[in-house]
Design a protein around this motif. Structure first.
Motif, mmCIF file in Angstrom:
data_model
loop_
_atom_site.group_PDB
_atom_site.id
_atom_site.type_symbol
_atom_site.label_atom_id
_atom_site.label_comp_id
_atom_site.label_asym_id
_atom_site.label_seq_id
_atom_site.Cartn_x
_atom_site.Cartn_y
_atom_site.Cartn_z
ATOM 1 N N VAL A 171 0.824 -1.214 0.000
ATOM 2 C CA VAL A 171 0.000 0.000 0.000
ATOM 3 C C VAL A 171 0.858 1.263 0.000
ATOM 4 C CG1 VAL A 171 -1.802 1.275 1.233
ATOM 5 C CG2 VAL A 171 -1.852 -1.213 1.197
ATOM 6 N N GLU A 172 1.876 1.321 0.880
ATOM 7 C CA GLU A 172 2.686 2.538 0.947
ATOM 8 C C GLU A 172 4.052 2.245 1.564
ATOM 9 O OE1 GLU A 172 1.506 5.442 3.774
ATOM 10 O OE2 GLU A 172 0.577 3.994 5.111
ATOM 11 N N PRO A 173 5.055 3.065 1.221
ATOM 12 C CA PRO A 173 6.402 2.806 1.731
ATOM 13 C C PRO A 173 6.698 3.520 3.065
ATOM 14 C CG PRO A 173 6.481 4.534 0.078
ATOM 15 C CD PRO A 173 5.043 4.130 0.209
ATOM 16 N N TYR A 174 5.861 4.485 3.424
ATOM 17 C CA TYR A 174 6.260 5.431 4.484
ATOM 18 C C TYR A 174 6.516 4.827 5.864
ATOM 19 C CZ TYR A 174 4.959 8.204 0.564
ATOM 20 O OH TYR A 174 4.895 8.689 -0.704
ATOM 21 N N PRO A 175 5.854 3.720 6.252
ATOM 22 C CA PRO A 175 6.201 3.154 7.577
ATOM 23 C C PRO A 175 7.581 2.477 7.609
ATOM 24 C CG PRO A 175 4.026 2.401 6.845
ATOM 25 C CD PRO A 175 4.701 3.038 5.670
ATOM 26 N N TYR A 176 8.241 2.332 6.446
ATOM 27 C CA TYR A 176 9.416 1.469 6.396
ATOM 28 C C TYR A 176 10.728 2.221 6.144
ATOM 29 C CZ TYR A 176 5.334 -1.407 5.933
ATOM 30 O OH TYR A 176 4.097 -1.960 6.144
ATOM 31 N N VAL A 177 10.707 3.524 6.315
ATOM 32 C CA VAL A 177 11.921 4.331 6.121
ATOM 33 C C VAL A 177 13.020 3.797 7.052
ATOM 34 C CG1 VAL A 177 12.875 6.668 6.305
ATOM 35 C CG2 VAL A 177 10.495 6.321 5.557
ATOM 36 N N ARG A 178 14.205 3.538 6.487
ATOM 37 C CA ARG A 178 15.374 3.000 7.212
ATOM 38 C C ARG A 178 15.129 1.616 7.812
ATOM 39 N NH1 ARG A 178 17.388 8.583 9.985
ATOM 40 N NH2 ARG A 178 18.587 9.308 8.205
ATOM 41 N N ARG A 179 14.105 0.910 7.312
ATOM 42 C CA ARG A 179 13.874 -0.483 7.724
ATOM 43 C C ARG A 179 14.401 -1.402 6.628
ATOM 44 N NH1 ARG A 179 12.053 -0.377 13.024
ATOM 45 N NH2 ARG A 179 10.670 1.393 13.218
ATOM 46 N N GLU A 180 14.625 -2.672 7.010
ATOM 47 C CA GLU A 180 15.078 -3.672 6.037
ATOM 48 C C GLU A 180 13.838 -4.287 5.385
ATOM 49 O OE1 GLU A 180 18.205 -4.258 5.358
ATOM 50 O OE2 GLU A 180 19.083 -3.088 6.998
ATOM 51 N N ALA A 181 13.615 -3.962 4.102
ATOM 52 C CA ALA A 181 12.413 -4.454 3.412
ATOM 53 C C ALA A 181 12.802 -5.451 2.325
ATOM 54 C CB ALA A 181 11.659 -3.283 2.788
ATOM 55 N N LEU A 182 12.052 -6.544 2.239
ATOM 56 C CA LEU A 182 12.260 -7.514 1.156
ATOM 57 C C LEU A 182 10.992 -7.588 0.330
ATOM 58 C CD1 LEU A 182 14.037 -9.863 -0.094
ATOM 59 C CD2 LEU A 182 12.600 -11.399 1.250
ATOM 60 N N VAL A 203 15.173 -13.275 6.803
ATOM 61 C CA VAL A 203 14.591 -14.170 5.788
ATOM 62 C C VAL A 203 15.695 -15.115 5.331
ATOM 63 C CG1 VAL A 203 13.594 -14.322 3.474
ATOM 64 C CG2 VAL A 203 12.871 -12.499 4.999
ATOM 65 N N LYS A 204 15.382 -16.407 5.282
ATOM 66 C CA LYS A 204 16.352 -17.391 4.796
ATOM 67 C C LYS A 204 15.940 -17.807 3.397
ATOM 68 C CE LYS A 204 17.309 -18.862 9.410
ATOM 69 N NZ LYS A 204 17.034 -19.667 10.522
ATOM 70 N N LEU A 205 16.881 -17.734 2.475
ATOM 71 C CA LEU A 205 16.548 -18.108 1.094
ATOM 72 C C LEU A 205 17.690 -18.881 0.452
ATOM 73 C CD1 LEU A 205 18.255 -15.945 -0.860
ATOM 74 C CD2 LEU A 205 16.443 -14.414 -0.134
ATOM 75 N N THR A 206 17.388 -19.489 -0.678
ATOM 76 C CA THR A 206 18.411 -20.179 -1.470
ATOM 77 C C THR A 206 18.585 -19.396 -2.758
ATOM 78 O OG1 THR A 206 17.661 -22.283 -0.559
ATOM 79 C CG2 THR A 206 19.070 -22.385 -2.499
ATOM 80 N N THR A 207 19.833 -19.002 -3.038
ATOM 81 C CA THR A 207 20.057 -18.167 -4.233
ATOM 82 C C THR A 207 19.945 -19.018 -5.496
ATOM 83 O OG1 THR A 207 22.413 -18.569 -4.317
ATOM 84 C CG2 THR A 207 21.685 -16.718 -2.932
ATOM 85 N N ASP A 208 19.936 -18.310 -6.597
ATOM 86 C CA ASP A 208 19.878 -18.908 -7.923
ATOM 87 C C ASP A 208 20.972 -19.955 -8.139
ATOM 88 O OD1 ASP A 208 20.805 -17.713 -11.091
ATOM 89 O OD2 ASP A 208 18.956 -18.793 -10.663
ATOM 90 N N THR A 209 22.115 -19.713 -7.494
ATOM 91 C CA THR A 209 23.238 -20.652 -7.672
ATOM 92 C C THR A 209 23.282 -21.699 -6.561
ATOM 93 O OG1 THR A 209 24.572 -18.962 -6.605
ATOM 94 C CG2 THR A 209 24.731 -19.104 -8.996
ATOM 95 N N GLY A 210 22.220 -21.757 -5.749
ATOM 96 C CA GLY A 210 22.102 -22.837 -4.768
ATOM 97 C C GLY A 210 22.703 -22.552 -3.396
ATOM 98 N N GLU A 211 23.182 -21.318 -3.152
ATOM 99 C CA GLU A 211 23.767 -21.029 -1.827
ATOM 100 C C GLU A 211 22.693 -20.577 -0.843
ATOM 101 O OE1 GLU A 211 26.359 -17.856 -3.010
ATOM 102 O OE2 GLU A 211 26.824 -19.189 -4.695
ATOM 103 N N ASN A 262 15.888 -8.625 8.279
ATOM 104 C CA ASN A 262 14.651 -8.169 7.659
ATOM 105 C C ASN A 262 13.609 -7.692 8.676
ATOM 106 O OD1 ASN A 262 11.708 -9.386 6.809
ATOM 107 N ND2 ASN A 262 12.741 -8.309 5.158
ATOM 108 N N ASP A 263 12.937 -6.567 8.325
ATOM 109 C CA ASP A 263 11.844 -6.044 9.164
ATOM 110 C C ASP A 263 10.468 -6.261 8.542
ATOM 111 O OD1 ASP A 263 13.516 -4.821 11.184
ATOM 112 O OD2 ASP A 263 14.107 -3.394 9.622
ATOM 113 N N VAL A 264 10.406 -6.253 7.199
ATOM 114 C CA VAL A 264 9.099 -6.387 6.549
ATOM 115 C C VAL A 264 9.263 -7.107 5.201
ATOM 116 C CG1 VAL A 264 9.241 -4.077 5.456
ATOM 117 C CG2 VAL A 264 7.000 -5.116 5.820
#
Ligand SMILES: Cc1cc2nc3c(=O)[nH]c(=O)nc-3n(C[C@H](O)[C@H](O)[C@H](O)COP(=O)(O)OP(=O)(O)OC[C@H]3O[C@@H](n4cnc5c(N)ncnc54)[C@H](O)[C@@H]3O)c2cc1C
Length: 342
Positions: free
Chosen positions: A161-172, A246-254, A260-262
């Motif tokens: 909806v909007e970016p304003y609550p997330y200033v200086r937060r880690e957003a994915l 957030v835990k993820l697997t990259t394109d190259t499998g790592e 992350n905050d949001v």
């Protein structure tokens, strides 16, 4: 239940439903639009201040009626245009009322059961009878999910909806279409420390016909990346969302863990076809998802008297959502006149 039998019951007050209501009024049909949210609910849920991709002539209900300040209207200008169109033409629309069941057939008439929710949160049901029904229900009912652990945490959103609550937060932002790209851009420009997780094929897709990001989104996005404000991760899968990472697997499998905050999961949405299926309407695979089967000329489904228009059919944009009802409502009116004469 009132004894009145409507010529046409329209489900949904998006551009398709509004255009159908206008066409029904011009044809002299008795009609009613039932909308579970507000007038143009999907557009109301766009990000605040968003500029439309389309030009006014593709969005307006009357030629020259939509007059944006810039070349393309914002969400607010378009919403106001649709609302004033309803008010100025006194279209018959009930909002905050959801169609929860439809039964019957063309010969005996259809019955639609609805649930009304008032602003005071009390609920009651109503029933309407109609000769024909137009489903203009859009395709926003079920936002797609990743189905991974942590997806139900309060910090995870399936709409932006909007970016304003997330200033200086880690957003994915997870996703590869225009909505995801726009959200990532908007967040990054407004000071959120933004990462966009995107599949390689989406990132490398440059074909507009295959759903590639619009160039006017991609260019500023690439500028944000070049200036070091926005990070792109090509990923295979998101594995888990926790309170602070957030835990993820990259394109190259790592495996990779990012603070992350949001999280915004913007990977599309699907229509709710359950009422149509219950009536016996057949479906088929569409370009992106399952769509009802219907006649290309009349938009009537295999169930006589049940019609479809708008974003959950093969037409994905507002222009078609407005044009199709203008074409088919006169056909519906003509069919009703013939049926009554018999
Ligand atoms: C972020 C975003 C940006 C977009 N930008 C553009 C753009 O720039 N240009 C463009 O052409 N398209 C754009 N689109 C697509 C556009 O929004 C759709 O094409 C358009 O809304 C389709 O209109 P519609 O009337 O078919 O469906 P909708 O506008 O989705 O309307 C369907 C309505 O039906 C209601 N409804 C559903 N089920 C029921 C029920 N059981 N009972 C009562 N009411 C019900 C819903 O609440 C909704 O209001 C965008 C979409 C998104 C998400």
């Amino acid at each position: 239940m009132s004894n009145e039998i409507l010529d046409l019951l329209i489900i949904g007050a998006g551009p398709a439903g509004l255009s159908a209501a206008d066409a029904a009024a011009r044809e002299g049909l008795s009609y009613l639009v039932i909308e579970k949210g507000t007038i143009a609910n999907t557009i109301r849920q766009y990000p605040v201040g968003r500029t439309m991709f389309s030009t006014p002539n593709e969005l307006e209900m009357r030629d020259g009626a939509l007059k944006p300040i810039r070349e393309k209207p914002t969400r607010e200008e378009l919403l106001s245009h649709y609302i004033h169109f309803v008010l100025d033409h006194d279209l018959h629309i009930n909002t905050s009322e959801e169609v929860i069941d439809v039964q019957g057939n063309f010969e005996d008439g259809f019955t639609g059961r609805t649930r009304c929710r008032s602003l005071h949160r009390d609920e009651h049901d109503r029933t309407y009878r109609a000769r024909t029904i137009l489903f203009a229900i859009g395709a926003m009912e079920f936002p797609r999910r990743l189905n991974i652990p942590g997806e139900d945490l309060p910090k995870v959103h399936h709409r932006f909806v909007e970016p304003y609550p997330y200033v200086r937060r880690e957003a994915l932002v997870v996703g590869g279409g225009n909505s995801a790209a726009e959200a990532a851009l908007f967040l990054s420009e407004e000071g959120a420390r933004t990462t966009m997780a995107i599949w390689r094929e989406d990132w490398e897709n440059r074909d507009p016909k295959a759903g590639a990001m619009k160039h006017w989104v991609r260019s500023p996005l690439e500028r944000e990346i070049a200036e070091g404000r926005l990070r792109v991760i090509l990923f295979k899968q998101i594995d888990e969302i926790t309170d602070d990472s957030v835990k993820l697997t990259t394109d190259t499998g790592e495996p990779k863990t990012i603070p992350n905050d949001v999280v915004f999961v913007l990977v599309g949405s699907d229509a709710d076809l359950s009422l149509l299926k219950k009536l016996g309407v057949q479906t088929e695979p569409g370009k992106l998802t399952e769509v009802p089967k219907y006649d290309a000329e009349t938009c009537e489904t295999n169930v006589r008297g049940i019609y479809v228009a708008g974003h959950f059919t093969h037409s994905l944009h507002i222009k078609a959502a407005i044009d199709v009802p203008r074409k088919i409502v006169p056909i519906i009116a003509q069919n009703l006149r013939v049926a009554i004469r018999r």
